[in-house]
Design a protein around this motif. Structure first.
Motif, PDB file in Angstrom:
ATOM      1  N   MET A 224       1.195  -1.186  -0.274  1.00 21.87           N
ATOM      2  CA  MET A 224      -0.260   0.329   0.000  1.00 21.87           C
ATOM      3  C   MET A 224       0.621   1.300  -0.458  1.00 21.87           C
ATOM      4  SD  MET A 224      -3.155  -1.423   2.270  1.00 21.87           S
ATOM      5  CE  MET A 224      -4.543  -2.721   2.506  1.00 21.87           C
ATOM      6  N   PHE A 225       0.270   2.442  -1.202  1.00 23.05           N
ATOM      7  CA  PHE A 225       1.210   3.451  -1.062  1.00 23.05           C
ATOM      8  C   PHE A 225       0.493   4.844   0.449  1.00 23.05           C
ATOM      9  CE2 PHE A 225       2.712   1.692  -4.286  1.00 23.05           C
ATOM     10  CZ  PHE A 225       3.604   1.599  -4.574  1.00 23.05           C
ATOM     11  N   TYR A 226       1.081   5.149   0.932  1.00 21.13           N
ATOM     12  CA  TYR A 226       0.805   6.583   1.650  1.00 21.13           C
ATOM     13  C   TYR A 226       1.259   7.772   2.003  1.00 21.13           C
ATOM     14  CZ  TYR A 226       2.844   3.606   5.354  1.00 21.13           C
ATOM     15  OH  TYR A 226       3.776   3.092   5.966  1.00 21.13           O
ATOM     16  N   ARG A 227       0.813   7.989   2.641  1.00 22.85           N
ATOM     17  CA  ARG A 227       2.183   9.468   3.066  1.00 22.85           C
ATOM     18  C   ARG A 227       1.456   9.903   4.406  1.00 22.85           C
ATOM     19  NH1 ARG A 227       2.054  15.086   1.555  1.00 22.85           N
ATOM     20  NH2 ARG A 227       0.637  14.933   0.124  1.00 22.85           N
ATOM     21  N   PHE A 228       2.540  10.567   5.054  1.00 20.02           N
ATOM     22  CA  PHE A 228       1.479  11.103   6.381  1.00 20.02           C
ATOM     23  C   PHE A 228       1.735  12.806   6.187  1.00 20.02           C
ATOM     24  CE2 PHE A 228       3.119   6.924   8.919  1.00 20.02           C
ATOM     25  CZ  PHE A 228       2.177   6.797   9.042  1.00 20.02           C
ATOM     26  N   PHE A 229       1.010  13.478   6.337  1.00 20.02           N
ATOM     27  CA  PHE A 229       0.948  14.709   6.418  1.00 20.02           C
ATOM     28  C   PHE A 229       0.774  15.551   7.558  1.00 20.02           C
ATOM     29  CE2 PHE A 229      -1.362  18.947   5.581  1.00 20.02           C
ATOM     30  CZ  PHE A 229      -0.153  19.380   5.163  1.00 20.02           C
ATOM     31  N   PRO A 230       2.114  16.085   8.284  1.00 20.35           N
ATOM     32  CA  PRO A 230       1.709  16.551   9.835  1.00 20.35           C
ATOM     33  C   PRO A 230       1.513  18.009   9.599  1.00 20.35           C
ATOM     34  CG  PRO A 230       4.504  16.250   9.710  1.00 20.35           C
ATOM     35  CD  PRO A 230       3.721  15.334   8.184  1.00 20.35           C
ATOM     36  N   THR A 231       0.687  18.854  10.512  1.00 17.16           N
ATOM     37  CA  THR A 231       0.189  20.462  10.147  1.00 17.16           C
ATOM     38  C   THR A 231       1.062  20.911  11.400  1.00 17.16           C
ATOM     39  OG1 THR A 231      -1.579  19.880  11.017  1.00 17.16           O
ATOM     40  CG2 THR A 231      -0.657  20.346   8.488  1.00 17.16           C
ATOM     41  N   ARG A 232       1.048  22.270  12.038  1.00 16.90           N
ATOM     42  CA  ARG A 232       1.320  22.594  13.422  1.00 16.90           C
ATOM     43  C   ARG A 232      -0.046  24.397  13.118  1.00 16.90           C
ATOM     44  NH1 ARG A 232       6.010  20.118  12.331  1.00 16.90           N
ATOM     45  NH2 ARG A 232       6.845  18.814  13.714  1.00 16.90           N
ATOM     46  N   GLY A 233      -1.024  24.146  12.129  1.00 13.28           N
ATOM     47  CA  GLY A 233      -1.761  25.837  12.356  1.00 13.28           C
ATOM     48  C   GLY A 233      -1.666  25.428  11.052  1.00 13.28           C
ATOM     49  N   VAL A 234      -0.385  25.452  10.714  1.00 11.73           N
ATOM     50  CA  VAL A 234      -0.021  26.107   9.320  1.00 11.73           C
ATOM     51  C   VAL A 234      -0.555  24.971   8.066  1.00 11.73           C
ATOM     52  CG1 VAL A 234       1.931  27.727   8.427  1.00 11.73           C
ATOM     53  CG2 VAL A 234       1.066  27.637  10.653  1.00 11.73           C
ATOM     54  N   ASN A 235      -0.737  25.861   6.930  1.00  8.80           N
ATOM     55  CA  ASN A 235      -0.048  24.859   5.544  1.00  8.80           C
ATOM     56  C   ASN A 235      -1.310  23.856   5.401  1.00  8.80           C
ATOM     57  OD1 ASN A 235       0.918  24.713   3.280  1.00  8.80           O
ATOM     58  ND2 ASN A 235       1.856  22.725   3.882  1.00  8.80           N
ATOM     59  N   ALA A 236      -2.283  23.788   6.594  1.00 14.38           N
ATOM     60  CA  ALA A 236      -3.156  22.145   6.401  1.00 14.38           C
ATOM     61  C   ALA A 236      -4.519  22.262   5.040  1.00 14.38           C
ATOM     62  CB  ALA A 236      -3.782  22.585   7.609  1.00 14.38           C
TER      63      ALA A 236
END
Length: 400
Positions: A224-236
């Motif tokens: 399976m292909f996947y990607r984590f996308f973390p945010t800190r109140g910016v760029n989401a």
């Protein structure tokens, strides 16, 4: 009369000071925040939607840990189930497993000090993050670490919407059954999840473990292909808006709180206008006094241009999921609201595997089958108390 004027002036000063604190701090935070970017990884993902099922897997994996357990939860409650969670961490620490537990200061404020003391005495490193601080006290009071992440031996990860408390295993008489989406993850991406936890740990404690190679074992890939996308109140919102703008046929959003920033709201309205089928699933039952009333104003705008809105009727719907054209699935911790997009620390997983997406679509359809369809007629002439809550919600939308 002087007392009334004085009170009004005092309140005005407080509002102005809080506003200056908030918007100045948000600007500064946006300028200095490090944006994390991870590539597409390969591995295996399991979608779990029931609390009892999730924690059966989760506790079993905790008991099998051999070297390290890293846990971050937004909410851990003060109840028997939360005590069981602590007892497992304590048992593993006593066996020599390195256990680090990071809790959001506000979300986990109910946790027993006695229990924390017991855990620390057994060797569990327990730390609270996002405590209010100067110089921007009001902004820091509002910002949360809303992530729910666990990494076990650097090989198994968990991320999603469930916290720790009795309501999440269907023992709350008002909100049960609790419906949520959580991922059990294996494969290359666990190193990214580990990195994000350690960055949060460093911010909270000042101690950096990113150079500890034992926490980053060699990982096998998977189908399976996947990607984590973390945010800190910016760029989401920019990332989600890009997904919305790329849609060609259909967009589905499941969220417990639908109060989107205007940029995303406009993106959804434009998608409908260009012929995209946009469907929203929210709970009919609410766990917040004014969020539902505030969200209905946004849902009304979608319905007015041809969007579809469902209200989940079988308990409380807390899942955070976006499906685009049957080719991208987004599951994680972020709600579709101001707080998740512009304030909180969040982490989502973008999944590109067709087999997984088909399974997610099947589960979403099960949830739709347990929902009622909202119409414009349902929103005509609401009672005054309902409208008042809606107005209050709009005033406070950035903090809900």
């Amino acid at each position: 009369m002087k007392w009334l004027i004085g009170s009004i002036i005092f309140i005005a000063v407080i509002i102005i000071a809080a506003s200056m604190d908030f918007f100045t701090a948000r600007y500064v935070h946006g300028k200095k925040t490090r944006l994390s970017s991870y590539p597409v990884r390969r591995g295996h993902l399991q979608l779990i939607t029931s609390g009892p099922d999730l924690f059966s897997h989760y506790f079993n994996d905790l008991y099998k840990a051999e070297s390290s357990i890293h846990v971050l939860f937004y909410i851990v409650k003060k109840d028997r189930f939360s005590q069981l969670f602590f007892e497992i961490l304590i048992d593993q620490a006593r066996k020599g497993v390195k256990v680090r537990l990071l809790l959001d200061w506000f979300g986990s404020r109910e946790v027993s000090k006695k229990l924390i003391k017991q855990a620390r005495s057994a060797g569990v490193e327990v730390t609270f993050c996002h405590r209010p601080r100067l110089p921007f006290f009001f902004f820091s009071l509002q910002q949360r670490n809303h992530r729910k992440v666990t990494i076990i031996d650097g090989k198994i990860g968990y991320v999603g919407g469930f916290n720790v408390g009795k309501e999440y295993i269907d023992l709350d008489p008002v909100l049960s059954p609790w419906r949520d989406y959580h991922l059990r993850v294996q494969g290359e991406g666990i190193a990214d999840l580990q990195t994000e936890f350690l960055l949060d740990w460093k911010q909270a404690t000042g101690v950096c473990h990113l150079e500890d190679l034992s926490l980053f074992p060699i990982l096998e890939n998977g189908p399976m292909f996947y990607r984590f996308f973390p945010t800190r109140g910016v760029n989401a919102e920019e990332e989600i808006l890009q997904l919305i703008n790329q849609a060609e046929k259909r967009i589905f959003i499941g969220t417990p709180y639908f109060i989107p920033p205007e940029k995303l709201m406009e993106g959804l309205l434009k998608a409908i206008q260009r012929g995209i089928a946009v469907s929203i699933l929210v709970p009919n039952k609410s766990d917040h006094p004014i969020v539902k009333e505030a969200s209905l104003q946004y849902l009304h705008r979608l319905l007015a241009v041809g969007g579809t809105v469902y209200q989940y009727e079988e308990g409380f719907f807390h899942a955070k999921v976006i499906l685009i054209d049957g080719r991208i699935c987004d599951i994680g911790t972020a709600n579709f609201d101001y707080r998740s997009f512009r304030l909180n620390y969040e982490i989502n997983c973008f999944i590109y595997n067709q087999e997984f997406i088909q399974e997610a679509e099947r589960i979403v359809q099960e949830d739709i089958d347990l929902s009622s369809r909202l119409s414009l007629e349902d929103l005509v002439d609401p009672p005054f108390s309902f409208r008042l809550k809606g107005w209050m919600g709009m005033l406070l939308k950035r903090f809900l």
